[in-house]
Scaffold this motif. Sequence first.
Motif, PDB file in Angstrom:
ATOM      1  N   ARG A 130       0.808  -1.214   0.000  1.00 28.81           N
ATOM      2  CA  ARG A 130       0.000   0.000   0.000  1.00 28.81           C
ATOM      3  C   ARG A 130       0.849   1.275   0.000  1.00 28.81           C
ATOM      4  O   ARG A 130       0.491   2.260  -0.645  1.00 28.81           O
ATOM      5  CB  ARG A 130      -0.945  -0.018   1.208  1.00 28.81           C
ATOM      6  CG  ARG A 130      -2.012  -1.101   1.104  1.00 28.81           C
ATOM      7  CD  ARG A 130      -2.629  -1.422   2.463  1.00 28.81           C
ATOM      8  NE  ARG A 130      -3.699  -2.406   2.368  1.00 28.81           N
ATOM      9  CZ  ARG A 130      -3.486  -3.727   2.304  1.00 28.81           C
ATOM     10  NH1 ARG A 130      -2.246  -4.204   2.309  1.00 28.81           N
ATOM     11  NH2 ARG A 130      -4.511  -4.556   2.212  1.00 28.81           N
TER      12      ARG A 130
ATOM     13  N   ILE B 185       1.978   1.980  -3.450  1.00 30.36           N
ATOM     14  CA  ILE B 185       0.885   2.549  -4.243  1.00 30.36           C
ATOM     15  C   ILE B 185       0.740   4.032  -3.940  1.00 30.36           C
ATOM     16  O   ILE B 185       0.625   4.868  -4.838  1.00 30.36           O
ATOM     17  CB  ILE B 185      -0.432   1.798  -3.961  1.00 30.36           C
ATOM     18  CG1 ILE B 185      -0.342   0.357  -4.474  1.00 30.36           C
ATOM     19  CG2 ILE B 185      -1.613   2.517  -4.602  1.00 30.36           C
ATOM     20  CD1 ILE B 185      -1.477  -0.530  -4.018  1.00 30.36           C
TER      21      ILE B 185
ATOM     22  N   THR C 115      -3.945   3.325 -10.154  1.00 33.63           N
ATOM     23  CA  THR C 115      -3.825   2.407  -9.013  1.00 33.63           C
ATOM     24  C   THR C 115      -3.937   0.965  -9.474  1.00 33.63           C
ATOM     25  O   THR C 115      -3.176   0.089  -9.029  1.00 33.63           O
ATOM     26  CB  THR C 115      -4.913   2.699  -7.968  1.00 33.63           C
ATOM     27  OG1 THR C 115      -4.809   4.060  -7.543  1.00 33.63           O
ATOM     28  CG2 THR C 115      -4.769   1.791  -6.752  1.00 33.63           C
TER      29      THR C 115
ATOM     30  N   VAL D 209      -0.667  -0.457 -10.902  1.00 28.17           N
ATOM     31  CA  VAL D 209       0.333  -0.839  -9.909  1.00 28.17           C
ATOM     32  C   VAL D 209      -0.084  -2.128  -9.208  1.00 28.17           C
ATOM     33  O   VAL D 209       0.719  -3.044  -9.024  1.00 28.17           O
ATOM     34  CB  VAL D 209       0.540   0.289  -8.879  1.00 28.17           C
ATOM     35  CG1 VAL D 209       1.576  -0.127  -7.846  1.00 28.17           C
ATOM     36  CG2 VAL D 209       0.975   1.574  -9.569  1.00 28.17           C
ATOM     37  N   VAL D 210      -1.367  -2.208  -8.812  1.00 21.69           N
ATOM     38  CA  VAL D 210      -1.866  -3.404  -8.128  1.00 21.69           C
ATOM     39  C   VAL D 210      -1.697  -4.632  -9.010  1.00 21.69           C
ATOM     40  O   VAL D 210      -1.292  -5.708  -8.550  1.00 21.69           O
ATOM     41  CB  VAL D 210      -3.338  -3.225  -7.713  1.00 21.69           C
ATOM     42  CG1 VAL D 210      -3.942  -4.550  -7.241  1.00 21.69           C
ATOM     43  CG2 VAL D 210      -3.460  -2.178  -6.610  1.00 21.69           C
TER      44      VAL D 210
ATOM     45  N   GLN E 241       1.798  -5.922  -8.921  1.00 22.73           N
ATOM     46  CA  GLN E 241       2.112  -6.544  -7.635  1.00 22.73           C
ATOM     47  C   GLN E 241       1.486  -7.937  -7.534  1.00 22.73           C
ATOM     48  O   GLN E 241       2.105  -8.862  -6.992  1.00 22.73           O
ATOM     49  CB  GLN E 241       1.629  -5.638  -6.495  1.00 22.73           C
ATOM     50  CG  GLN E 241       2.417  -4.344  -6.387  1.00 22.73           C
ATOM     51  CD  GLN E 241       1.960  -3.467  -5.238  1.00 22.73           C
ATOM     52  OE1 GLN E 241       0.850  -3.610  -4.738  1.00 22.73           O
ATOM     53  NE2 GLN E 241       2.815  -2.546  -4.818  1.00 22.73           N
TER      54      GLN E 241
ATOM     55  N   LEU F  42      -7.182   0.081   0.485  1.00 16.91           N
ATOM     56  CA  LEU F  42      -5.963   0.754   0.064  1.00 16.91           C
ATOM     57  C   LEU F  42      -5.761   2.106   0.740  1.00 16.91           C
ATOM     58  O   LEU F  42      -4.856   2.271   1.535  1.00 16.91           O
ATOM     59  CB  LEU F  42      -5.956   0.916  -1.455  1.00 16.91           C
ATOM     60  CG  LEU F  42      -6.032  -0.383  -2.265  1.00 16.91           C
ATOM     61  CD1 LEU F  42      -6.187  -0.083  -3.747  1.00 16.91           C
ATOM     62  CD2 LEU F  42      -4.805  -1.245  -2.004  1.00 16.91           C
TER      63      LEU F  42
END
Length: 522
Positions: free
Chosen positions: A310, A313, A380, A383-384, A387, A489
Amino acid sequence: MKKFGKILSLLLAVLMLTAVLCGCGDGKDAPAQPGTEPGAESGSAAKEPVYGGEITVGIAQDLDDSLDPHTMAAAGTREVLFNVFEGLVKPDTDGNLIPAVASDYVIGDNADTFTFTLREGVKFHDGSEVTVGDVVYSISRVAGFDTGVPLISTFSAVESVEAIDEKTVIVKTYEPYIEFLAFLNCAIIPEGSNPAEDGLIGTGPFKFVSRKAQENLILERFDDYWGEKAYLEKVTFKIIENGDTLVMSLKSGAVDVCAHLTSTQIGGLETDFNILEGSMNLVQALFLNNAYEPLQDIRVRQALNYAVDRQMILDFVSEGKGFIVGSNMYPAFAKYYEDLSDYYSYDVAKAKSLLADAGYPNGFDFVITVPSNYPFHVDTAQVVAEQLKAVGINCTIDTVEWGTWYDEVYKGRNYHGTILGFDASGAMTAQSLLARYESTHSKNMSNYVSERYDETYNAALYATSEEEQIALYKQAQRILTEDASNVYLQDPCDFVAVRKGLEGYVFYPIYVMDLAGVHFVE
């Protein structure tokens, strides 16, 4: 895509490190109320506010079709209509409920009776004066007394609403309901009216003029407003769903005010705009469809939580600004807020182990559906997704138009995961953020089912003291986190661009845009 290339390269570099990235801040401190009071922006305290003028406000999504204040679902519609409609009470910038159409109120000792005295001289936008009949009609309409189906589910708690004289209305709930006062900010409309057929007639500082679907909504100042008159004569809300077009409209002078901008979008605007920073007052999360087979297993949902960094992010998407959250509550709700931001640490090995234990050692297919008109949520999601790929999940992103997202994801619950933010639905209560997780709730888009949560949430609703209620709501938040109902988040930073020469924009602890105090200065 230029920003995503930067994000991806940084992300991949960090993922190769053995140490977890440490941010420059933990993102957990509760925010002070941001923004400024009218006329108090830096360097402008001595400037005089001017009555008159008009502005254009850019917004990223079209509004609900009917614009009915009793049935509106989208947060973007609520923040606009905040300027048109008022309830018996309304929120202020400090998070308090203050009298509006009512001049005062009394809550009975058992918290099941609410007595309101109407304010003298409150007028509707058609010039008629508000009566107790209008109040009884409005609350009865929302409670569904005629149809048997409440327009707002919370109003199923209402047993009766009656006028006992020309200035007094009593609302009675079936059981003690401490929080119900906050829901009585629902719009008071003329007796017998239907907004979809009779037009938008409220009591707020601005009155409705016109609307063109997918284009704009126009308001004008209501000069007979009971309170302090708005400064601006006219406000045009212009719908611009494309993020690049929105920024171009700001730079060209076609738009004067725009909220909910990303850190990338505000770059280069400083010459002509004051950039205000506040909190969006919502919970952004990777919302999970708990009915999707892999996600039915709590170990899989927990794995997703451990797989997401998090702080990374926050750093990459928000330049470190915003507030990490661990459940469906944001810090501005201070008395209800339970800080669970550290419950799931960033732990790739643990995520992989949980996936293997659940029978998914090689991961599974996972699609994140995101509305394309919200660049912040799209960034967002990118990026998630990277990951999640790092722990073996085959993650892809599907960007769709807002209408498609609303129909397919929100209403149809036809999705794997989605990234968006949910606010408090215009009422400053813990219930407005936590209700959607009750197993049978119509807005339970996560398909989350927990007997333990249902029992705790319902006990909180009918608690007889505020202390007991707060404790139960905090317990409900913890259950959501322990069950990994979603991947919570952040409460994002809200960047607002206000053209220089305009002042008076303020932030609220809920998702509204109050333009009554916005004014030009001389």
